[in-house]
Design an enzyme around this catalytic site. Structure first.
Site, PDB file in Angstrom:
ATOM      1  N   CYS A  61      34.197  18.329  23.540  1.00 53.71           N
ATOM      2  CA  CYS A  61      35.247  18.479  24.549  1.00 53.71           C
ATOM      3  C   CYS A  61      34.709  19.126  25.810  1.00 53.71           C
ATOM      4  O   CYS A  61      33.855  20.000  25.742  1.00 53.71           O
ATOM      5  CB  CYS A  61      36.388  19.320  23.985  1.00 53.71           C
ATOM      6  SG  CYS A  61      37.807  19.371  25.074  1.00 53.71           S
ATOM      7  N   SER A 116      43.929  20.599  17.761  1.00 52.29           N
ATOM      8  CA  SER A 116      44.778  19.455  18.126  1.00 52.29           C
ATOM      9  C   SER A 116      44.891  18.456  16.983  1.00 52.29           C
ATOM     10  O   SER A 116      45.809  17.628  16.980  1.00 52.29           O
ATOM     11  CB  SER A 116      44.289  18.782  19.407  1.00 52.29           C
ATOM     12  OG  SER A 116      44.553  19.624  20.511  1.00 52.29           O
ATOM     13  N   HIS A 165      33.613  24.848  20.453  1.00 51.72           N
ATOM     14  CA  HIS A 165      32.896  24.162  19.378  1.00 51.72           C
ATOM     15  C   HIS A 165      31.467  24.685  19.244  1.00 51.72           C
ATOM     16  O   HIS A 165      30.817  24.466  18.222  1.00 51.72           O
ATOM     17  CB  HIS A 165      32.920  22.654  19.594  1.00 51.72           C
ATOM     18  CG  HIS A 165      34.304  22.094  19.510  1.00 51.72           C
ATOM     19  ND1 HIS A 165      34.972  21.953  18.318  1.00 51.72           N
ATOM     20  CD2 HIS A 165      35.168  21.686  20.469  1.00 51.72           C
ATOM     21  CE1 HIS A 165      36.185  21.460  18.546  1.00 51.72           C
ATOM     22  NE2 HIS A 165      36.327  21.303  19.843  1.00 51.72           N
ATOM     23  N   ARG A 170      43.812  26.314  21.788  1.00 45.25           N
ATOM     24  CA  ARG A 170      44.881  25.520  21.169  1.00 45.25           C
ATOM     25  C   ARG A 170      45.109  25.894  19.716  1.00 45.25           C
ATOM     26  O   ARG A 170      45.924  25.274  19.045  1.00 45.25           O
ATOM     27  CB  ARG A 170      44.566  24.032  21.311  1.00 45.25           C
ATOM     28  CG  ARG A 170      44.807  23.573  22.718  1.00 45.25           C
ATOM     29  CD  ARG A 170      44.009  22.352  23.142  1.00 45.25           C
ATOM     30  NE  ARG A 170      43.960  22.319  24.594  1.00 45.25           N
ATOM     31  CZ  ARG A 170      43.164  23.116  25.331  1.00 45.25           C
ATOM     32  NH1 ARG A 170      42.308  23.924  24.755  1.00 45.25           N
ATOM     33  NH2 ARG A 170      43.210  23.080  26.640  1.00 45.25           N
ATOM     34  N   GLU A 207      43.925  16.178  27.903  1.00 46.77           N
ATOM     35  CA  GLU A 207      42.595  15.633  27.712  1.00 46.77           C
ATOM     36  C   GLU A 207      42.715  14.515  26.682  1.00 46.77           C
ATOM     37  O   GLU A 207      43.269  14.723  25.602  1.00 46.77           O
ATOM     38  CB  GLU A 207      41.663  16.747  27.207  1.00 46.77           C
ATOM     39  CG  GLU A 207      40.207  16.530  27.577  1.00 46.77           C
ATOM     40  CD  GLU A 207      39.619  15.289  26.937  1.00 46.77           C
ATOM     41  OE1 GLU A 207      38.710  14.706  27.525  1.00 46.77           O
ATOM     42  OE2 GLU A 207      40.064  14.913  25.862  1.00 46.77           O
ATOM     43  N   CYS A 223      39.178  16.636  21.323  1.00 52.80           N
ATOM     44  CA  CYS A 223      38.921  17.562  20.222  1.00 52.80           C
ATOM     45  C   CYS A 223      39.439  17.008  18.911  1.00 52.80           C
ATOM     46  O   CYS A 223      38.780  17.086  17.875  1.00 52.80           O
ATOM     47  CB  CYS A 223      39.623  18.889  20.481  1.00 52.80           C
ATOM     48  SG  CYS A 223      38.686  20.000  21.497  1.00 52.80           S
ATOM     49  N   CYS A 275      37.954  22.567  26.171  1.00 48.04           N
ATOM     50  CA  CYS A 275      37.672  23.797  25.419  1.00 48.04           C
ATOM     51  C   CYS A 275      36.147  23.848  25.248  1.00 48.04           C
ATOM     52  O   CYS A 275      35.602  23.644  24.177  1.00 48.04           O
ATOM     53  CB  CYS A 275      38.401  23.816  24.092  1.00 48.04           C
ATOM     54  SG  CYS A 275      38.026  22.447  23.021  1.00 48.04           S
ATOM     55  N   CYS A 293      44.831  18.133  23.160  1.00 45.99           N
ATOM     56  CA  CYS A 293      43.478  17.705  23.538  1.00 45.99           C
ATOM     57  C   CYS A 293      43.006  16.684  22.508  1.00 45.99           C
ATOM     58  O   CYS A 293      42.683  17.037  21.382  1.00 45.99           O
ATOM     59  CB  CYS A 293      42.506  18.856  23.595  1.00 45.99           C
ATOM     60  SG  CYS A 293      40.851  18.237  23.954  1.00 45.99           S
TER      61      CYS A 293
HETATM   62 NI1  NFE Z   1      39.492  19.945  23.693  1.00 48.55          NI
HETATM   63 FE1  NFE Z   1      40.108  22.259  21.655  1.00 48.55          FE
HETATM   64  C1  NFE Z   1      40.844  23.878  21.916  1.00 48.55           C
HETATM   65  C2  NFE Z   1      39.363  22.857  20.127  1.00 48.55           C
HETATM   66  S1  NFE Z   1      41.619  21.228  20.650  1.00 48.55           S
HETATM   67  S2  NFE Z   1      40.634  21.544  23.711  1.00 48.55           S
HETATM   68  O1  NFE Z   1      41.316  24.847  22.226  1.00 48.55           O
HETATM   69  O2  NFE Z   1      38.883  23.245  19.269  1.00 48.55           O
HETATM   70  O3  NFE Z   1      42.681  21.629  19.991  1.00 48.55           O
END
Ligand code: NFE
Ligand code: MG
Length: 575
Positions: free
Chosen positions: A61, A510, A68, A487, A14, A557, A64, A554
Site C-alpha cells: 500500500c 480492510s 506493513h 484502519r 485507495e 491493503c 498506510c 483501503c
Molecule cells: Ni492501505 Fe492499511 C491501514 C493496513 S488497510 S491502508 O491502515 O494494514 O486496512
C-alpha cells in the site's frame, strides 16, 4: 430480484471497491461489498530471505505506507523470539504515531468530510459569523475572519471558472447535506489548512525513516537509524528537536482543529448516530510497545463482543495466544479456489475468479477478491469490526486513562453542541467512527511526544543501541507480528524453514472490514453497517458513501495477492 444500486468505484479511497445495495422504501435492506482488484505480495515472498520481507510487504500500500513494514519485521522477530533495543522500539513508535496522525487527518478532511460538507454552500457564508462560530469552539490561531474571507474568495474564483479541481463531482446541494453555510466554510478552510499539517507529520517520518512514503530504516531486530547526539550524519539532537517541533504542531492541529470540527459537523447530523453500527464485535491489537519484548504497551488492545463493554478481554503481549490462535480466514464467498476457513499459517491462496453474472455480483456464490477474516469466540467464528472505533471502545472498557479522558470530554462537548445527551454507545455509528478516529488522533498526538521524550532520555543515558541482528535456525519456525494500523488490527504471519520464507499471510484491517459473507452467511462489517441506512436518492447514493467512508477503506491493503503467472485478471480503467 429487487433492483440494486451499484456504487462502483467508491471514490476517495485507495483501490477499487464496489458496493451493491438493495433499497426498499427509502432505506437499505441489504448490501454486498466487493473488492474489485487483485494484486499482491504474499506469494512472491515464498523462498525469500525473511530479512527482506518488509521491503516487499511495505509495497502492499502507498497509503498506510509504514504499517506493513512494521508488521513484517515484528512477525519475523516473533518467529525468532528476538528482542529489539529500546531505542529501536521508540523510533518505530514515533513513526507509527506520526504516520497514523498523517493518515487520520487526510482521511477526515480530504477523503470523507465532503460527504457531509457542501463546498458550494460555503460561498453563501458570512466570514465574520464563521469566525465567531469557530472561535466559540476553539482558540486555533487560524480562525480569524480574514482567513475565512480569503478562502471564500479563492473558492468563488474556482466555482466561477468552472474548474472545481478536487471539489468537482461532489454531491453539492444533495438533500442529505445539512450544514449551515458558515460550518461549510469553516470545514473547507480547515480542509486547506489540513494539507499543511498532514505534511508536517509526514516530514517527521521522513526524517527518522529516511524517506516517505515507504520508510527505509527498518531491520529485523531493530532499526537502521544510527543514533548519535553529536554526529551530523546520524539522528542527532538537531534532527530530534526538529521532529519534536513537527509533532507539537501536529498535536495542536489535532486538538484545536480536527477534533472540534468533527464535533461541530456531527452535531448537525444527530440522526446519523442511529445509523451504521453493523457488526458490533470489535478487535484491536495493543501497540506502542514500551519494552524490548512487547509485554507492555501505551495503546491497549483486546476484544469486545456484541457491543457490550463488560465483555472486554485484553490482548497482553506480542506472544498472546488469544490473538495468535483465534484468527481464521474464510474464502467460501471470495474468488479463491476452495471453500475453507483456515488459520493463516495453514492457508494457501489460489485465485479462482467466477465473474459477475449479468454484470452484478453473484450474491449466491463468490463475489469479492477480499477474504473474510473471522475471530473465534466461545467456539464460534464471528465477523469482527476493526479500526479506531474498536480501539477506542476497547481502551475505554479497559480503563485506559487517555482514552477515558478524551472520550468523556468529546462526548460531553458533543452533547452540549447537539443539545442532547450522547453516550459512549453512540460511538457505534457512522459519525461515531469519525469521532473515534479524531479521539484516537488526540491520544496518539500526546503519545507521540511521550515516545520522543523516552527516546531522548534513553539516548541521554548513553544507550545508542539500535539493532539485535537475527540468526535463523535450521527447521521450521512460525511467527505472528501485529500492529494497530490506522484502519485497525493488522497481522502478518510467517512460516520460515531453514532461514527461508515458506508461507506468508497478511490479515489486514480492510480485509476484516470490507470482506464478504462467510460460509454461514454472516455479513462483513461494511455490508452489515449499510443495512437500515436511509437512501434519499438512489441516483445519488450519498448515504452509502458516508457509511463506507467512515471505515476509511483501503482495497490495496485488503487484497494483496499477485497472480504468480502475472496474468491479467481484470482490466481496470483509470478514472
Ligand atoms: Ni492501505 Fe492499511 C491501514 C493496513 S488497510 S491502508 O491502515 O494494514 O486496512
Ligand atoms: Mg492476506
Amino acid at each position: 430480484m429487487a433492483k440494486r444500486v451499484v456504487v462502483d468505484p467508491i471514490t476517495r479511497i485507495e483501490g477499487h471497491l464496489r458496493i451493491e445495495v438493495l433499497p426498499e422504501n427509502g432505506y437499505i435492506k441489504d448490501a454486498y461489498s466487493s473488492a474489485q482488484m487483485w494484486r499482491g505480495i504474499e506469494v512472491i515472498l515464498q523462498g525469500r530471505n525473511p530479512n527482506d520481507a518488509w521491503f516487499f510487504t511495505q509495497r502492499i500500500c502507498g497509503v498506510c505506507t509504514t504499517v506493513h513494514a512494521i508488521a513484517s519485521v515484528r512477525s519475523v522477530e516473533n518467529a525468532l523470539q528476538l528482542e529489539i533495543p529500546y531505542n529501536a522500539q521508540m523510533i518505530r513508535n514515533i513513526i507509527i504515531a506520526a504516520h497514523a496522525l498523517h493518515d487520520h487527518i487526510v482521511h477526515f478532511y480530504h477523503l470523507s468530510a465532503l460527504d457531509w460538507v457542501d463546498v458550494v454552500s460555503a460561498l453563501k457564508a458570512d466570514p465574520q459569523k464563521t469566525a465567531r462560530l469557530a472561535q466559540s469552539i476553539s482558540d486555533w490561531k487560524l480562525n480569524g475572519a480574514s482567513v475565512f474571507k480569503a478562502v471564500q474568495e479563492k473558492l468563488k474564483k474556482f466555482v466561477e471558472s468552472g474548474q472545481l479541481g478536487p471539489f468537482a463531482n461532489g454531491y453539492w446541494g444533495h438533500p442529505a447535506m445539512k450544514l449551515p453555510p458558515e460550518v461549510n466554510l469553516l470545514a473547507v478552510t480547515h480542509y486547506l489548512q489540513a494539507l499543511d499539517y498532514q505534511r508536517k507529520a509526514d516530514m517527521a517520518i521522513a526524517i527518522v525513516g529516511g524517506k516517505n512514503p515507504h520508510i527505509q530504516n527498518l531491520a529485523v531486530g531493530g532499526v537502521g537509524t544510527a543514533v548519535n547526539p553529536d554526529n551530523i550524519a546520524t539522528l542527532n539532537m538537531e534532527r530530534l528537536y526538529y521532529i519534536k517541533q513537527l509533532l507539537e504542531e501536529v498535536r495542536e492541529f489535532v486538538h484545536k482543529v480536527y477534533l472540534p470540527d468533527v464535533l461541530a459537523i456531527a452535531s448537525f447530523y444527530p440522526e446519523w448516530l442511529e445509523y451504521g453500527k453493523g457488526i458490533d464485535n470489535y478487535l484491536a491489537v495493543p501497540d506502542l510497545p514500551q519494552d524490548t519484548k512487547g509485554e507492555s504497551f501505551d495503546l491497549p488492545g483486546g476484544t469486545i463482543l456484541k457491543g457490550d463493554l463488560s465483555t472486554v478481554k485484553p490482548i497482553k503481549s506480542f506472544n498472546d495466544p488469544y490473538f495468535i490462535e483465534n484468527v481464521r480466514e474464510d474464502i467460501s464467498r471470495a474468488w479463491y479456489k476452495g471453500n475453507w476457513m483456515k488459520h493463516p499459517w495453514e492457508e494457501e491462496t489460489v485465485p479462482y475468479y467466477t465473474d459477475m453474472p449479468g454484470g452484478y455480483l453473484d450474491t449466491d456464490g463468490k463475489y469479492s477478491w477480499s477474504k473474510a477474516p473471522r475471530f473465534k469466540v466461545n467456539g464460534k467464528y464471528v465477523p469482527t469490526q476493526v479500526g479506531p472505533l474498536a480501539q477506542v471502545l476497547i481502551g475505554y472498557a479497559l480503563g485506559h486513562k487517555l482514552t477515558r479522558k478524551y472520550v468523556d470530554k468529546a462526548l460531553s462537548e458533543l452533547s452540549s453542541l447537539a443539545r442532547t445527551s450522547v453516550g459512549v454507545s453512540a460511538l457505534q455509528s457512522t459519525p461515531g467512527r469519525h469521532l473515534a478516529r479524531a479521539i484516537r488522533a488526540q491520544i496518539l498526538s500526546d503519545l507521540a511526544i511521550k515516545q520522543w521524550e523516552q527516546l531522548v532520555d534513553n539516548i541521554g543515558k548513553g544507550d545508542l543501541e539500535i539493532c539485535n541482528h537475527p540468526t535463523y535456525p535450521k527447521g521450521e519456525i512460525r511467527g505472528c507480528g501485529f500492529h494497530e494500523a490506522p484502519r485497525g488490527a493488522l497481522s502478518h504471519r510467517c512460516v520460515i524453514e531453514n532461514g527461508k520464507i515458506k508461507n506468508y499471510q497478511c490479515v489486514v484491517p480492510s480485509t476484516w472490514n470490507a470482506g464478504p459473507r462467510d460460509s454461514k452467511g454472516q455479513r462483513g462489517p461494511y455490508e452489515a453497517s449499510l443495512i437500515g441506512n436511509p437512501i434519499a436518492d438512489p441516483e445519488r447514493p450519498l448515504e452509502v458513501l458516508r457509511t463506507v467512508h467512515s471505515f476509511d477503506p483501503c482495497i490495496a491493503c485488503a487484497v494483496h495477492m499477485v497472480d504468480p503467472e502475472g496474468k491479467e485478471i481484470v482490466k481496470v480503467k483509470a478514472l
